[in-house]
Design a protein around this motif. Structure first.
Motif: not given
Length: 349
Positions: A292-315
């Protein structure tokens, strides 16, 4: 006489309500009688899931996202007086409920800040011991922890070790709050089902961002070649099903149908809310996250799981159908230990 336990999830998207479903189920299995308290879609959903349980409505927080996600912090600041007023009102509601129900032996609040009572054992469920808010994270975290201190216990739905789902959201170096890592919560169970859907879309959350994502995905996915099940996450009195080309659209699904359909789907597109992360980890699913745009928690989780090579994400603005080609390069979510010792957990009551 069976003890009654008040269970009160925040009505902010559906995640807080859905992760309370296994808690409510376990309470009944352990001989307690849950009483549901919430408002809006969260209350409607839990009434559908547990039609035989008593329930009561609490004052709404009524916080909406701005259309521009970057304004979310400003919107929260603007809505702060309204939120504080709602918290005071729900605290009065809880006191009134307890006054007329002296057999309530415990309170479980999932992120409802005023649902507690000093004379009744009260628990606060959160996965955010750190509340991410950009350059004001330290302040929002301190304020949140001061609220949690007023409860007898804080339950974090994650594991305590270094390999975990919530990352720095749910893990701090030191905290002077009675905290229990209870393990991830999910209402679902994995089955070895035949894959019937190439793609499943799961969305929910505050407006207007839920509708903005719905419209964008329907536009982008009309050229998808496989079979799509699309769940809008709009809780209404009756379930509706609409067919547009190869897309079957539901306004909502009950837990049993949702569990079945996710198990039968090869790939999930969804927000990166923590409850969704727990559910998809439980079911070992490949996913693509759009926070969700602007929701830091969701942006952090998406970024973290992408960096861990588990789930891709985008804005949200950047999503196109071609983004789904990235999924094959990622491992998908894996299950943690979801076995929770509820008997020990409920010993507080």
């Amino acid at each position: 006489m069976k003890k009654r336990i008040l269970v009160a999830p925040l009505n902010w998207g559906l995640g807080h309500a859905t992760r309370c479903i296994p808690i409510i189920t376990a309470l009944m299995q352990e001989g307690f009688v849950p009483v549901i308290a919430s408002d809006g879609a969260a209350l409607t959903l839990l009434r559908k899931e547990f039609p035989n349980l008593s329930s009561t409505q609490l004052p709404p927080y009524d916080v909406n996202y701005a259309k521009k996600g970057k304004n979310f912090r400003l919107r929260l600041l603007k809505d702060a007086p309204k939120i504080l007023k709602a918290v005071k009102a729900e605290k009065k509601s809880i006191d009134a409920i307890l006054e007329h129900n002296n057999d309530i032996a415990g309170i479980i609040s999932d992120n409802r800040l005023g649902v507690r009572n000093k004379y009744v054992p009260s628990v606060f469920i959160t996965h955010q011991l750190n509340v991410l808010s950009g350059n004001t994270t330290w302040l929002s975290t301190k304020m949140h922890q001061e609220i949690i201190k007023k409860y007898n216990e804080c339950w974090v739905p994650d594991v305590e070790g270094d390999v975990n789902l919530s990352g720095r959201l749910g893990h701090v170096k030191t905290i002077d709050i009675p905290t229990k890592y209870i393990g991830p919560l999910s209402r679902f169970n994995k089955t070895n089902s035949e894959i019937k859907n190439d793609l499943m879309v799961l969305i929910s959350g505050p407006e207007p961002q839920r509708t903005i994502l719905e419209e964008k995905l329907l536009k982008e996915l009309k050229n998808f070649s496989g079979k799509i099940v699309f769940v809008k996450g709009i809780i209404e009195q009756e379930q509706t099903i609409q067919l547009i080309g190869s897309i079957t659209i539901y306004n909502f699904m009950t837990s049993s149908l949702l569990e079945k359909t996710i198990n039968e789907s090869a790939l999930i597109i969804s927000r990166s809310g923590y409850t969704t992360v727990m559910d998809l980890a439980r079911l070992n699913k490949k996913a693509f996250f759009i926070p969700t745009p602007g929701q830091f928690e969701q942006e952090y989780l998406a970024s973290r799981l992408t960096e861990m090579q588990l789930v891709p994400s985008c804005n949200q603005d950047d999503f196109t159908l071609s983004k789904l080609n990235e999924v094959k390069h990622y491992l998908g979510l894996k299950s943690f230990d979801f076995e929770i010792n509820y008997k020990e957990l409920f010993s507080l009551f």
